[in-house]
Every structure is written in structure tokens, then in C-alpha cells.
Design an enzyme around this catalytic site. Structure first.
Site, PDB file in Angstrom:
ATOM      1  N   TYR A 139     -23.137  12.279  44.518  1.00 12.68           N
ATOM      2  CA  TYR A 139     -23.671  13.320  45.579  1.00 12.68           C
ATOM      3  C   TYR A 139     -22.577  14.175  45.969  1.00 12.68           C
ATOM      4  O   TYR A 139     -21.397  13.583  46.418  1.00 12.68           O
ATOM      5  CB  TYR A 139     -24.061  12.471  46.773  1.00 12.68           C
ATOM      6  CG  TYR A 139     -24.869  13.547  47.847  1.00 12.68           C
ATOM      7  CD1 TYR A 139     -26.338  13.900  47.924  1.00 12.68           C
ATOM      8  CD2 TYR A 139     -24.087  14.286  48.753  1.00 12.68           C
ATOM      9  CE1 TYR A 139     -26.812  14.406  48.643  1.00 12.68           C
ATOM     10  CE2 TYR A 139     -24.838  15.261  49.537  1.00 12.68           C
ATOM     11  CZ  TYR A 139     -26.258  15.263  49.457  1.00 12.68           C
ATOM     12  OH  TYR A 139     -26.663  16.310  50.334  1.00 12.68           O
ATOM     13  N   GLN A 200     -33.520  13.465  50.617  1.00 11.40           N
ATOM     14  CA  GLN A 200     -34.544  13.537  49.329  1.00 11.40           C
ATOM     15  C   GLN A 200     -33.675  13.404  48.159  1.00 11.40           C
ATOM     16  O   GLN A 200     -34.319  12.913  47.149  1.00 11.40           O
ATOM     17  CB  GLN A 200     -35.351  14.901  49.600  1.00 11.40           C
ATOM     18  CG  GLN A 200     -34.581  16.153  49.461  1.00 11.40           C
ATOM     19  CD  GLN A 200     -34.003  16.432  50.934  1.00 11.40           C
ATOM     20  OE1 GLN A 200     -33.988  15.960  51.816  1.00 11.40           O
ATOM     21  NE2 GLN A 200     -33.455  17.886  51.141  1.00 11.40           N
ATOM     22  N   ASN A 223     -23.568  14.358  54.564  1.00  9.94           N
ATOM     23  CA  ASN A 223     -23.672  14.353  56.110  1.00  9.94           C
ATOM     24  C   ASN A 223     -24.289  13.087  56.612  1.00  9.94           C
ATOM     25  O   ASN A 223     -24.491  12.125  55.866  1.00  9.94           O
ATOM     26  CB  ASN A 223     -24.467  15.489  56.759  1.00  9.94           C
ATOM     27  CG  ASN A 223     -25.928  15.610  55.996  1.00  9.94           C
ATOM     28  OD1 ASN A 223     -26.353  14.392  55.708  1.00  9.94           O
ATOM     29  ND2 ASN A 223     -26.618  16.793  55.857  1.00  9.94           N
ATOM     30  N   SER A 246     -12.133  11.762  58.475  1.00 13.69           N
ATOM     31  CA  SER A 246     -11.026  11.690  57.570  1.00 13.69           C
ATOM     32  C   SER A 246      -9.780  11.317  58.555  1.00 13.69           C
ATOM     33  O   SER A 246      -9.613  12.028  59.677  1.00 13.69           O
ATOM     34  CB  SER A 246     -10.616  12.845  56.765  1.00 13.69           C
ATOM     35  OG  SER A 246      -9.934  12.390  55.710  1.00 13.69           O
ATOM     36  N   HIS A 271     -10.025  19.544  58.522  1.00 18.90           N
ATOM     37  CA  HIS A 271     -11.203  19.308  57.963  1.00 18.90           C
ATOM     38  C   HIS A 271     -12.309  19.131  58.927  1.00 18.90           C
ATOM     39  O   HIS A 271     -13.551  19.799  58.567  1.00 18.90           O
ATOM     40  CB  HIS A 271     -10.953  17.768  57.560  1.00 18.90           C
ATOM     41  CG  HIS A 271     -10.631  17.433  55.918  1.00 18.90           C
ATOM     42  ND1 HIS A 271     -11.255  18.040  55.072  1.00 18.90           N
ATOM     43  CD2 HIS A 271      -9.542  17.034  55.504  1.00 18.90           C
ATOM     44  CE1 HIS A 271     -10.704  17.798  53.843  1.00 18.90           C
ATOM     45  NE2 HIS A 271      -9.576  17.164  54.208  1.00 18.90           N
ATOM     46  N   GLU A 336      -6.904   6.016  56.540  1.00 19.95           N
ATOM     47  CA  GLU A 336      -7.361   6.203  55.210  1.00 19.95           C
ATOM     48  C   GLU A 336      -5.841   6.669  54.389  1.00 19.95           C
ATOM     49  O   GLU A 336      -5.817   6.458  53.283  1.00 19.95           O
ATOM     50  CB  GLU A 336      -8.093   7.332  55.337  1.00 19.95           C
ATOM     51  CG  GLU A 336      -8.963   8.106  54.130  1.00 19.95           C
ATOM     52  CD  GLU A 336      -9.587   9.348  54.351  1.00 19.95           C
ATOM     53  OE1 GLU A 336      -9.515   9.898  55.355  1.00 19.95           O
ATOM     54  OE2 GLU A 336     -10.494   9.755  53.538  1.00 19.95           O
ATOM     55  N   HIS A 337      -5.209   7.810  54.967  1.00 22.82           N
ATOM     56  CA  HIS A 337      -4.103   8.354  54.369  1.00 22.82           C
ATOM     57  C   HIS A 337      -2.848   7.819  55.062  1.00 22.82           C
ATOM     58  O   HIS A 337      -2.840   7.943  56.297  1.00 22.82           O
ATOM     59  CB  HIS A 337      -4.177  10.026  54.441  1.00 22.82           C
ATOM     60  CG  HIS A 337      -5.354  10.450  53.596  1.00 22.82           C
ATOM     61  ND1 HIS A 337      -6.300  10.938  54.490  1.00 22.82           N
ATOM     62  CD2 HIS A 337      -5.634  10.777  52.395  1.00 22.82           C
ATOM     63  CE1 HIS A 337      -7.279  11.432  53.617  1.00 22.82           C
ATOM     64  NE2 HIS A 337      -6.810  11.133  52.318  1.00 22.82           N
ATOM     65  N   ASP A 370      -4.571  14.450  47.287  1.00 20.48           N
ATOM     66  CA  ASP A 370      -6.144  15.078  47.477  1.00 20.48           C
ATOM     67  C   ASP A 370      -6.729  15.620  46.303  1.00 20.48           C
ATOM     68  O   ASP A 370      -7.910  15.517  45.918  1.00 20.48           O
ATOM     69  CB  ASP A 370      -6.244  15.960  48.668  1.00 20.48           C
ATOM     70  CG  ASP A 370      -6.057  15.246  50.001  1.00 20.48           C
ATOM     71  OD1 ASP A 370      -6.331  14.076  50.113  1.00 20.48           O
ATOM     72  OD2 ASP A 370      -6.157  15.976  51.079  1.00 20.48           O
ATOM     73  N   GLU A 424     -27.003 -32.811  46.096  1.00 19.52           N
ATOM     74  CA  GLU A 424     -27.611 -31.876  46.848  1.00 19.52           C
ATOM     75  C   GLU A 424     -29.169 -31.616  47.019  1.00 19.52           C
ATOM     76  O   GLU A 424     -29.846 -31.017  47.181  1.00 19.52           O
ATOM     77  CB  GLU A 424     -27.193 -30.462  46.273  1.00 19.52           C
ATOM     78  CG  GLU A 424     -25.692 -29.917  46.591  1.00 19.52           C
ATOM     79  CD  GLU A 424     -25.249 -28.516  46.210  1.00 19.52           C
ATOM     80  OE1 GLU A 424     -26.007 -27.977  45.377  1.00 19.52           O
ATOM     81  OE2 GLU A 424     -24.139 -28.230  46.372  1.00 19.52           O
TER      82      GLU A 424
END
Lengths: 441, 441
Positions: A139, A200, A223, A246, A271, A336-337, A370, A424
Site C-alpha cells: 500500500y 477498498q 491513513n 513518526s 512530517h 522509532e528513530h 530515511d 495429556e
């Protein structure tokens, strides 16, 4: 227009530090119930009506009319034209970045992604076979946040893993295509691409339609609708982590030019207003110098408004007692960074347990990582680096255990399995093991 | 009472094969909306009220009253007593199984779980650091399906990975503790254990309470409530795959005693009416022999009723045109357990792309793998072997990318990053890279 970037000033010596710190860090991944319901409806509709439903939503949400989904497929020729038509400087930068990302992921596959096995003394073979996924979906967001670098970072590890087909979906609101995104798809080895997006598109990839092939895994950012849709189809297909805003955390010992650190904080803040930039430093005068650099550099930035909102709303400059304490706090955040902006970064690196990517030394700006250093820029956010990893070749491979018990091995193992299976209450398991014992076999 | 086990007889040459096959395979992972809502309420309540809520649900669902959660903690001493008190044959079988599982996972860690790095010609360092999770939760079902082997299979890879704390939860309906489960926790190196279960235990592990520590990841099988709870907290913590019913697929060339194959099909079917046992074989007479063995052996089985229901409702004996075709169909199914019951298993293994675990040769019964061969018995079900892997050391580790760009490296990389960042409209990223260029730095 003048903007003010005023990150919170905290000190670990303050009596209210824990409280202030918790408040700054707070971010909830809880999703909106209305979005959840809307997404569930879209998914059910695409599952039921296939292509027709995807066409309807694409017309409604993207303002893009088409008679068939086939008409929304980008041909390889169109991707190549996009690449060939780029200005040389962009084309070369894209190719150079792709080559470095590919080289890094090849090394990753070689280090951690190979099949292995061993044999016991009795000849029993044990191991794991590592194989690529057959088909994956990627995506790629469209519109204002269309990032060609994301195409490279998702498609190249899949390609290196040996995935048979890489299907890209990218919404093109009102039909507007981003040539850098198309060119990146060409460079990265995308197999097929469709100009569809939103829940979709996730549904089309997860369930398959007459035109869009069903995939085994879906990766890539999106999103809230895309995130919700991915979470919904998780289990039917694999997904990567759901990304939050981020974040960057800079651990500074005061040896890096303050302008560099200020710009690194900006590069995260630009960002999105929810992005988070944090500086941890034991030197109060250096923190002042970074704030002064922020004030001086901000007016030069085209995205000054977003940067100011992000830094003021979620940013923090934290004065610590020591670099050791800064490392401890970094581990609590699991950023994250993580930039170790020090002239002795290898002294601190062993203390750092949780982070998506660790950038060592003043020259290693996050932005190099990046785009083109090689490692993946898809990283765990919101503290999920405590339990998850950068996107990698391993996300596009899976493992099958291999077991070949020798006739001799079956004697020893059969007795153990028999005892435990009876324990068992699973007599079929026990009998299957016992049948292989020599006196019975 | 007599039971009849009549798996469907299918043939790939039949005109209706695709339809019959699809019908047999159909299983929906869709969850019940009522369960989802109930679980969401329990999670919200535990998040809010912590220990008190966990106590309430434990009293209500497990019939187990306690004044505090602390009273529900099993001490290490109690685990050790459980182990020491076992009959020697059980104690030794448990220890032997644990040793083999540990050895296998040590090999797995060595093969695929080590940090790695390399340096470019310009001195730039690139790699990944592999580190263990700090704290994980292991869910162990209680009541009728209490499997000590599951304790070993979840806790040992976590232990081998180097996880700091392994927190086990196991419901004990009406307070009844299973000594084999407690003993397995002792052998496997569980750090702390609580006799709580259900969605409330998952919530306690995911959010933390005053008594139960918050973990980074939750693994282990459970009923529909547990599965729904795990899916709900996914993202806040890591989880393993949501397991569907267990499955076995046997690829037979006719060289294995039919009784052995019949018992292997039973050993899957006895788990649960929804378990699926499938035989693929190009030899019709051999299929008849296996059916005859099923009819003859079934009355001997204590769990004959479940076996009969499972085989009749979901089992299939499929006659194929060839072993090659059988391999193709196996790849479409992507089974959890795949037995290659052949005297030449290495001829077929390379054709097999998707499976949780592959058992090679007649001596390798699935039950040996379930208990003690060494590989993990937590495997991807319901076709998810197309994109996921057995539980392993890698599930208890995570990776951080390492990047150290040299001053020289920053020159080449900075120019590439600058072009691409401007192309994406992220000028802060571009400036951060440009500042490291020598003329500016």
C-alpha cells in the site's frame, strides 16, 4: 507569518518529571469507532461485490471514474516511461538509493534468512526451510503524502526475499499520478500496480477480486481507514505493524553542532503535527544552544507551521543527569528513530535496548537513513520497538520446520512422546509414536 | 457404542473435485460479534479497575475465589514441588523433551538470530542488532485441554532468546491445578505464574495491573475469548498468530504401513471435532487400505467419538493423479502439519512451498514433533503457513537497525538524500542531509 517552536523543557531532576514526561509521551492508538464501522462495511461490500464495489468507492473517495478495474492498472511500460522521463538528477538519486537499499537487504537475507539444519548422532534431521511468500500487496499513500521512498522500502525487501509477485496499490485522487512514485515502482521491481486506495484497496488485496489478485500479506503505511482495514484482515493475510506518528529521539553529549541537531528535530516534526521530536542531553547550555538554533532556523523552513505545532505540542528538550540516564530514558521510550549524537557513539550503543533504528555519530542524520543509507525506513513506532522490528526481508519470508526422524531416533523419541501424550490424555498421539517402536513396527 | 469415521473420498480426476475440495476446506476465522463485545467490555474493565476486575472475572468464570491476585500467584517453590513429585517416568520424559526443544531453539538462534553488520569502503557501518524482549506473557489453557507440552513450546524459545521475565497465566477452574503444567513451567524456566485465564488474563498482561506486570508480547493458544482478546490488544503488545483448528495433511506414496497413517490421521482428529485430517495419495488401493485400518483401529481409541466426528465432518482421503499433483494440492492448502510418508521424502520436499512443519519419512510421526523432536509445535493453521512461521526464538527477539555514516559517506549519501527529500517536499530532511556536506559542516 511568524511561528514559534517551543518544545517542553523538562529535567529529570525535577519533582514533577515523571508526570510531565508521561503527559508528553501520551499517544493513544485507540481507533475511532465510527471509522471502524465504516471500514467494516467497505470490507464486507468489496468481499461481496468485488471489482464493482472497488470502482464505486474509488469514484466516491478519489473522484476517479473508470469503467473497469483493469482500466486502473498501470502497465510496466507506463512505469518505465515515468522513470525515463525524470530529470537525470532525480533518476540517478532514485537508482542509487534503490541500489543501496537492495545491497543492505541482500546482506540481511544472507545473515538471517537462510535455511538451516543439523543431524543428531542417530541420523535424525532437524532444521527450518526458509521460503519467500508467493504474492504480497504494497500500500502506497497518494495525495499530499506520496512518498516514492516508501515504494523502495516496501518493494525491495520483498523482491530480495524472492516474492513471486509484488502488487502495488496507490490512490490517485482525481487521477493525478505522481511520476516519482511510478518511477520508484519501476526501479523496485513492482510486478503489477493499480491506482486504487483506502480500505477498498486493502479489501481487494485481502479477498481478491476478478481483477485484483488475492495476496498473502499487505504492508505499507496509510491513513486511519487503511490502518483499520489492515487490522481487520489480519489473520486472513499477514500485515506489517500499524504505524503511529513518526518519532525521533536525539541523545546528545554536546559535541554535535547545535544547528545539525535542530534540523534533525525539524526533519521529524515536519512530517505531521503529531510527530514527536525529543532531545535528551546532560548539558543544559547545549540544550539552550539547540533551542536558539531552532528559533534561528525555523523561519527558513517552508513547513515552519507544521514544525512549530509539532515541536510545541509534542516535542521535548530533556535535561538529564548523565548520558547513562539518557540511555535509560530512551529505553523507556523505545523510539522509532534514535540518534546517538556523540563523538563516542559506541560507548552508548550497548546501553540502548529498544529502538527501530539507531543512528550513530553526528554525520548520521536520520534523513540519510530515511532515503538511501540502505536500512529500511519502515520502523516500529509508539514504543512498539519493544517487541517489533524494522520491515525487512524476514517479513517477506516464512519458515517451515523440517523433521526427519531416523528409525533409531524413533525408538528414543517414541518413548518420550508416548509418556507425555498419555499424560495429556491424547492416546492417538501416543499410539502413533508407539507404532514406530521397533517391536511394533 | 460404535462410531463411524468416514472421511470424504475425493479424486482430483472428478469433474466436481474443485467444488468438493473447496467445501471440505472451508473454515471461517470470522469471530462472533457477541464474543467480541463481551471481550471488549472485559478488557475495558480490567484496564480501568485492574486487579479487582481480574478477581471478579476469575471468581465468575473459573469459580475460583481469592482475596488478592497475589494469592493466585504460583511460587517457584510450588512449581518445583510439582516437578519433584511427578512419577519418574513423567519427570524424565518432560526433562528429555525440554532438553531437545532447547537444543533445537539454540540452533535456531545461532542460525538466524544473531546481530550482523558490515562496513562500506568509505567506512560507513550498516547492520542490525538483535536483542531479546524484556518481558513476555504466555497463555496456557486450563481445564480439559491443559497441555504441558505447550508450556515447553512457548517458554523455551523465549528463554533461549534471552527474555528477562516470562510470565505464565493458566486458568485453574475451581482451583484445580494440573501438576504436569506446573512441572513444565518449572523445567522451561517460567519466571512468574498466575492462576488466571480468559480475556481477563490477556488484559492483565497487556495493560498491567498492580500485581500482574505489563508484558511486551503475549503468546500461546486459547479459546475464542482469548483469541479475541489477543487480537484486540495487538499493537499495544505483540501477539503470535491466532490459531484455528489443528490440521494434518499426509502425502503418501503407499510405502508406509497403512495403520501408521491411519493413526497419524487419528492423532490430529482426536484434538477436536473441527480438526482436519487429509490424506493425498496417487494409489487408490492404498487409500482403501488406510480406510480399512481406520475402521479396524477406531474402536480401540478412547477418543473414538471425537475422531469419528472430525474425520467424517472435515476429513478427506484424496486420490491424486501423481505425487507431483499431491504436492501442488498441499501447497494450495498450506497445512499446519505435513507428513511426507514416502520412502523417498527428499524427492518431494523441494516441491513443498507452504507448511508449518514438514515431517519426512514414515518414522516421523507428527506426534514425535508435537512433543519432543525439538522443533516447535506452535504452528500456523488455516492456510496461514502461506505467510507465517512456527513460533520460534525470532518471536522473542526484535531488531534495531544500526547506521553509522562516516564523514566521507555523508558526502555521497547527503546528495542523494537531498534530491529525494526535495522531491517529496520535505525540506527539513533535505537540509539535515545538506548540513553534513563538507562545505557546510
Amino acid at each position: 507569518m511568524t511561528f514559534v517552536a517551543a518544545p517542553a523543557r523538562l529535567s529529570t531532576s525535577s519533582a514533577t518529571f515523571e508526570q510531565d514526561f508521561a503527559q508528553r509521551l501520551h499517544w493513544s492508538a485507540d481507533t475511532d469507532a465510527a471509522i471502524e464501522q465504516r471500514v467494516a462495511d467497505i470490507l464486507a461490500d468489496v468481499r461481496q461485490r468485488g471489482d464493482a464495489a472497488v470502482l464505486d468507492y474509488t469514484a466516491r473517495f478519489d473522484g476517479l471514474q473508470a469503467a473497469t478495474i483493469a482500466a486502473l492498472e498501470l502497465t510496466q511500460a507506463e512505469l518505465k516511461v515515468a522513470y525515463d522521463s525524470l530529470p537525470a538528477v532525480q533518476r540517478n538519486a532514485l537508482a542509487a538509493a534503490a541500489a543501496r537499499v537492495r545491497q543492505y537487504h541482500e546482506a540481511q537475507k544472507k545473515a538471517n534468512g537462510e535455511s538451516w539444519s543439523y543431524r543428531d548422532a542417530d541420523g535424525t534431521l532437524l532444521g527450518q526451510k526458509v521460503t519467500p511468500l508467493d504474492r504480497v500487496g504494497i500500500y502506497v499513500p497518494g495525495g499530499k503524502a506520496a512518498y516514492p521512498s516508501s515504494v523502495l522500502m516496501n518493494a525491495i525487501p520483498a523482491h530480495v526475499a524472492g516474492v513471486g509477485e509484488i502488487i502495488m496499490v496507490v490512490p490517485t485522487p482525481k487521477g493525478e499520478k505522481n511520476p516519482l512514485v511510478l518511477a520508484a515502482a519501476y526501479v523496485a521491481g513492482v510486478t503489477r500496480a493499480f491506482t486504487i486506495g483506502g480500505a477498498q484497496a486493502v479489501a481487494a488485496l485481502a479477498y481478491g477480486t476478478a481483477t485484483v489478485p488475492k495476496v498473502d500479506k499487505i504492508t505499507g503505511p496509510g491513513n486511519a481507514y487503511v490502518a483499520s482495514a489492515k487490522k481487520h484482515v489480519f489473520g486472513l493475510v499477514g500485515i506489517d505493524m500499524i504505524a503511529g506518528p513518526s518519532e525521533i529521539l536525539v541523545l546528545a553529549d554536546g559535541s554535535t553542532p547545535p544547528d545539525w541537531v535542530a534540523m534533525d528535530l525539524f526533519s521529524q516534526a515536519e512530517h505531521d503535527e503529531l510527530a514527536q521530536s525529543i532531545l535528551l542531553c546532560p548539558d543544559a547550555a547545549y540544550i539552550d544552544a539547540v533551542q536558539a538554533a531552532i528559533d534561528r532556523l525555523l523561519p527558513e523552513m517552508p513547513r515552519a507551521e507544521i514544525i512549530a505545532k509539532s515541536l510545541t505540542g509534542r516535542g521535548a528538550l530533556i535535561h538529564t543527569r548523565s548520558m547513562e540516564e539518557a540511555c535509560e530514558i530512551s529505553n523507556r521510550i523505545a523510539p522509532e528513530h534514535l540518534e546517538v549524537s556523540s563523538n563516542d557513539p559506541h560507548r552508548w550503543e550497548p546501553l540502548l535496548k529498544h529502538a527501530g533504528a539507531i543512528f550513530l555519530g553526528a554525520y548520521t542524520s536520520e534523513s540519510l537513513g530515511d532515503y538511501c543509507a540502505g536500512p529500511n525506513h519502515v520502523l516500529p513506532t509508539s514504543g512498539t520497538a519493544r517487541f517489533s522490528s524494522p520491515l525487512g526481508v524476514y517479513d517477506f519470508q516464512k519458515r517451515s520446520s523440517l523433521i526427519e526422524v531416523s528409525a533409531q531416533g524413533a525408538q528414543a523419541l517414541g518413548q518420550i512422546a508416548s509418556v507425555l501424550a498419555h499424560g495429556e490424555g491424547l492416546q492417538g498421539h501416543a499410539r502413533a509414536a508407539e507404532m514406530r517402536l521397533q517391536q511394533e513396527g
